[in-house]
Design a protein around this motif. Structure first.
Motif, mmCIF file in Angstrom:
data_model
loop_
_atom_site.group_PDB
_atom_site.id
_atom_site.type_symbol
_atom_site.label_atom_id
_atom_site.label_comp_id
_atom_site.label_asym_id
_atom_site.label_seq_id
_atom_site.Cartn_x
_atom_site.Cartn_y
_atom_site.Cartn_z
ATOM 1 N N ALA A 43 -56.043 84.668 67.950
ATOM 2 C CA ALA A 43 -55.051 84.338 66.920
ATOM 3 C C ALA A 43 -53.774 83.831 67.589
ATOM 4 N N THR A 44 -53.842 82.614 68.077
ATOM 5 C CA THR A 44 -52.686 81.994 68.729
ATOM 6 C C THR A 44 -51.602 81.701 67.694
ATOM 7 N N ASP A 45 -50.401 81.394 68.161
ATOM 8 C CA ASP A 45 -49.320 81.019 67.237
ATOM 9 C C ASP A 45 -49.740 79.839 66.357
ATOM 10 N N ALA A 46 -50.366 78.838 66.968
ATOM 11 C CA ALA A 46 -50.793 77.659 66.204
ATOM 12 C C ALA A 46 -51.797 78.045 65.121
ATOM 13 N N ARG A 47 -52.736 78.925 65.446
ATOM 14 C CA ARG A 47 -53.727 79.344 64.454
ATOM 15 C C ARG A 47 -53.092 80.186 63.363
ATOM 16 N N LEU A 48 -52.170 81.080 63.723
ATOM 17 C CA LEU A 48 -51.495 81.874 62.690
ATOM 18 C C LEU A 48 -50.801 80.957 61.689
ATOM 19 N N TRP A 56 -53.512 79.100 59.581
ATOM 20 C CA TRP A 56 -54.218 79.990 58.664
ATOM 21 C C TRP A 56 -53.315 80.596 57.583
ATOM 22 N N GLY A 57 -52.000 80.349 57.688
ATOM 23 C CA GLY A 57 -51.063 80.898 56.697
ATOM 24 C C GLY A 57 -50.662 82.342 56.951
ATOM 25 N N PHE A 58 -50.793 82.812 58.199
ATOM 26 C CA PHE A 58 -50.441 84.193 58.537
ATOM 27 C C PHE A 58 -49.243 84.285 59.477
ATOM 28 N N TRP A 59 -48.473 83.237 59.583
ATOM 29 C CA TRP A 59 -47.280 83.258 60.428
ATOM 30 C C TRP A 59 -46.228 84.140 59.762
ATOM 31 N N VAL A 60 -45.669 85.070 60.515
ATOM 32 C CA VAL A 60 -44.623 85.948 59.995
ATOM 33 C C VAL A 60 -43.297 85.434 60.551
ATOM 34 N N PRO A 61 -42.485 84.781 59.703
ATOM 35 C CA PRO A 61 -41.209 84.249 60.188
ATOM 36 C C PRO A 61 -40.203 85.383 60.422
ATOM 37 N N ASN A 62 -39.195 85.089 61.215
ATOM 38 C CA ASN A 62 -38.099 86.035 61.471
ATOM 39 C C ASN A 62 -38.587 87.371 62.021
ATOM 40 N N ALA A 98 -49.205 92.387 65.418
ATOM 41 C CA ALA A 98 -50.062 93.269 64.599
ATOM 42 C C ALA A 98 -51.002 92.433 63.733
ATOM 43 N N VAL A 99 -50.503 91.319 63.182
ATOM 44 C CA VAL A 99 -51.356 90.419 62.390
ATOM 45 C C VAL A 99 -52.466 89.853 63.270
ATOM 46 N N ARG A 100 -52.126 89.478 64.511
ATOM 47 C CA ARG A 100 -53.144 88.971 65.453
ATOM 48 C C ARG A 100 -54.280 89.991 65.614
ATOM 49 N N HIS A 101 -53.895 91.262 65.802
ATOM 50 C CA HIS A 101 -54.910 92.306 65.976
ATOM 51 C C HIS A 101 -55.757 92.456 64.719
ATOM 52 N N ALA A 102 -55.128 92.386 63.557
ATOM 53 C CA ALA A 102 -55.879 92.518 62.301
ATOM 54 C C ALA A 102 -56.898 91.387 62.158
ATOM 55 N N LEU A 103 -56.465 90.165 62.352
ATOM 56 C CA LEU A 103 -57.371 89.024 62.185
ATOM 57 C C LEU A 103 -58.486 89.035 63.222
ATOM 58 N N THR A 104 -58.161 89.442 64.439
ATOM 59 C CA THR A 104 -59.170 89.487 65.499
ATOM 60 C C THR A 104 -60.231 90.534 65.199
ATOM 61 N N ILE A 105 -59.806 91.739 64.806
ATOM 62 C CA ILE A 105 -60.802 92.788 64.541
ATOM 63 C C ILE A 105 -61.607 92.462 63.284
ATOM 64 N N LEU A 106 -60.994 91.805 62.301
ATOM 65 C CA LEU A 106 -61.758 91.410 61.112
ATOM 66 C C LEU A 106 -62.856 90.413 61.484
ATOM 67 N N LYS A 107 -62.539 89.465 62.355
ATOM 68 C CA LYS A 107 -63.562 88.513 62.803
ATOM 69 C C LYS A 107 -64.668 89.246 63.560
ATOM 70 N N ARG A 108 -64.291 90.129 64.469
ATOM 71 C CA ARG A 108 -65.281 90.874 65.248
ATOM 72 C C ARG A 108 -66.152 91.737 64.348
#
Length: 181
Positions: free
Chosen positions: A126-131, A134-140, A148-158
């Motif tokens: 879940a690189t910055d570009a992919r976040l 995919w619409g999961f970029w958390v601004p500010n 934490a979002v990266r970990h969520a998306l990664t474990i969901l894929k796994r």
């Protein structure tokens, strides 16, 4: 009857700990429905390590209250680095993850499962570009919520790809081990 939704709490522990809560339909993980995230939210916990661990455990219990039939799956960043450092704050993620594991072992997170996941794995999937794409970029964010979002998306894929991971996260039979997935 099993609950309709599964809850996932992803944690990026540290001096400031970021968290992400994802709700997904059960049939996306244990059926043949396409991937879907019903809702998600993020936040940060600050303060000393004990306070952070207790707040995160409390959050896990609150999330379980949303869907009492299933324990929350918790995925926490497993800390790794190449060489020892003298700055004690660098070790904060290790200590917070260990405290969370202890709180889990003491059943202070209700029926949650607890697992560790490599930050390298999460950052490469879940690189910055992919976040952003995919619409999961958390601004500010100071990166903690985003991580934490990266970990969520990664474990969901796994979990979607491997039954053993999926069962480790949401199976009550395995909930007491707290091992890395």
């Amino acid at each position: 009857m099993p609950s309709t939704y599964l809850n996932l709490l992803a944690i990026d522990p540290g001096g400031t700990s970021g968290w992400a809560h994802f709700i997904i339909p059960r049939v996306c993980m244990f059926g043949d429905q396409p991937s879907e995230i019903t809702s998600w939210s993020t936040g940060e916990v600050r303060g000393d390590e004990d306070r952070q661990a207790l707040e995160l455990a409390s959050l896990a219990r609150q999330i379980q209250g949303l869907d009492y039939k299933n324990g929350t799956a918790i995925i926490c960043e497993d800390f790794d680095f190449g060489s020892p450092l003298s700055n004690k704050e660098v070790y904060s993620p290790v200590r917070i993850a260990a405290k969370l594991q202890l709180l889990h072992h003491m059943h202070k997170m209700d029926d949650a499962t607890f697992s560790l996941q490599s930050r390298t794995m999460a950052k490469s999937h879940a690189t910055d570009a992919r976040l952003r794409a995919w619409g999961f970029w958390v601004p500010n964010s100071e990166d903690h919520e985003r991580d934490a979002v990266r970990h969520a998306l990664t474990i969901l894929k796994r979990a979607r790809q491997k039954r053993v991971v999926r069962n480790r996260l949401w199976s009550p039979i395995n909930s007491a081990t707290g091992l890395a997935v």
